[in-house]
Write a protein that holds these residues in place. Structure first.
Motif, short mmCIF file in Angstrom:
data_model
loop_
_atom_site.label_atom_id
_atom_site.label_comp_id
_atom_site.label_asym_id
_atom_site.label_seq_id
_atom_site.Cartn_x
_atom_site.Cartn_y
_atom_site.Cartn_z
N GLY A 44 135.67 -6.74 57.01
CA GLY A 44 134.25 -6.91 57.30
C GLY A 44 133.39 -5.84 56.66
O GLY A 44 132.33 -6.13 56.11
N SER A 45 133.87 -4.60 56.71
CA SER A 45 133.12 -3.51 56.09
C SER A 45 133.01 -3.72 54.58
O SER A 45 131.94 -3.53 54.00
CB SER A 45 133.80 -2.17 56.36
N ALA A 46 134.12 -4.12 53.97
CA ALA A 46 134.10 -4.35 52.52
C ALA A 46 133.11 -5.46 52.16
O ALA A 46 132.34 -5.33 51.21
CB ALA A 46 135.50 -4.71 52.02
N ALA B 202 129.02 5.23 59.80
CA ALA B 202 129.97 4.82 60.84
C ALA B 202 131.41 4.81 60.34
O ALA B 202 132.32 5.29 61.00
CB ALA B 202 129.60 3.44 61.38
N VAL B 203 131.62 4.29 59.14
CA VAL B 203 132.98 4.19 58.58
C VAL B 203 133.52 5.57 58.24
O VAL B 203 134.68 5.89 58.54
CB VAL B 203 132.99 3.26 57.35
N PHE B 204 132.71 6.40 57.60
CA PHE B 204 133.19 7.72 57.16
C PHE B 204 133.23 8.75 58.28
O PHE B 204 133.84 9.80 58.13
CB PHE B 204 132.40 8.20 55.95
N ALA C 190 121.44 -1.14 56.47
CA ALA C 190 122.77 -1.60 56.87
C ALA C 190 123.86 -0.82 56.15
O ALA C 190 124.84 -0.38 56.76
CB ALA C 190 122.91 -3.10 56.61
N VAL C 191 123.70 -0.63 54.85
CA VAL C 191 124.71 0.08 54.05
C VAL C 191 124.82 1.54 54.50
O VAL C 191 125.93 2.07 54.68
CB VAL C 191 124.39 -0.02 52.54
N VAL C 192 123.69 2.19 54.69
CA VAL C 192 123.70 3.61 55.08
C VAL C 192 124.35 3.76 56.46
O VAL C 192 125.23 4.62 56.66
CB VAL C 192 122.29 4.21 55.05
N PHE D 299 127.74 1.29 64.08
CA PHE D 299 128.18 0.17 63.25
C PHE D 299 127.56 -1.14 63.73
O PHE D 299 127.23 -2.00 62.92
CB PHE D 299 129.72 0.09 63.25
N THR D 300 127.35 -1.24 65.04
CA THR D 300 126.70 -2.45 65.58
C THR D 300 125.28 -2.59 65.03
O THR D 300 124.86 -3.69 64.67
CB THR D 300 126.67 -2.39 67.13
#
Length: 129
Positions: free
Chosen positions: A79-81, A125-127, A118-120, A2-3
């Motif tokens: 932040g993710s959103a 990282a999120v999922f 960044a999106v990928v 994520f960083t």
């Protein structure tokens, strides 16, 4: 991971701030006209449109920057959103440029590649949590 996504989001934001400067502040400058392939007459005729378009790029950068800031201050969900909204919009804008103006493929790839990374990375990282 994520960083790294945040780093690419930050770089994407910087590119879009640069595009803002070109379109909204330096549109009629010779170097900008050369970059965008416009004549002095064309630049003068489209100055108002470019000024407005530049602010769209600035706003996308601000959304991505707000996402980075939110994550840095412990608000990972918000932040993710914001990162997905800002960088996702950058990717889509780049795709629109690529589809509508194939002769500007290089600019489109520059515009969309870093936010796509960044999106990928952020999605992975999120999922993966």
């Amino acid at each position: 991971m994520f960083t790294v996504a945040l780093i690419f989001a930050g770089l994407s934001a910087l590119v879009h701030v640069y595009i803002f400067v070109l379109e909204s502040l330096l549109w009629t400058a010779p170097a900008t006209r050369k970059s965008f392939g416009t004549t002095e007459t064309q630049a003068a005729a489209t100055k108002e449109m470019a000024f407005n378009q530049g602010f769209y790029n600035l706003f996308l950068a601000l959304v991505a920057g707000a996402g980075i800031w939110a994550v840095a201050t412990g608000n990972e969900g918000v932040g993710s959103a914001l990162l997905f909204a800002g960088c996702g919009s950058m990717v889509l804008a780049g795709l629109v440029l690529l589809i509508s103006s194939p002769s500007k493929a290089k600019a489109a790839v520059i515009q969309l590649s870093m936010p796509l990374i960044a999106v990928v990375l952020a999605a992975v990282a999120v999922f993966a949590q």
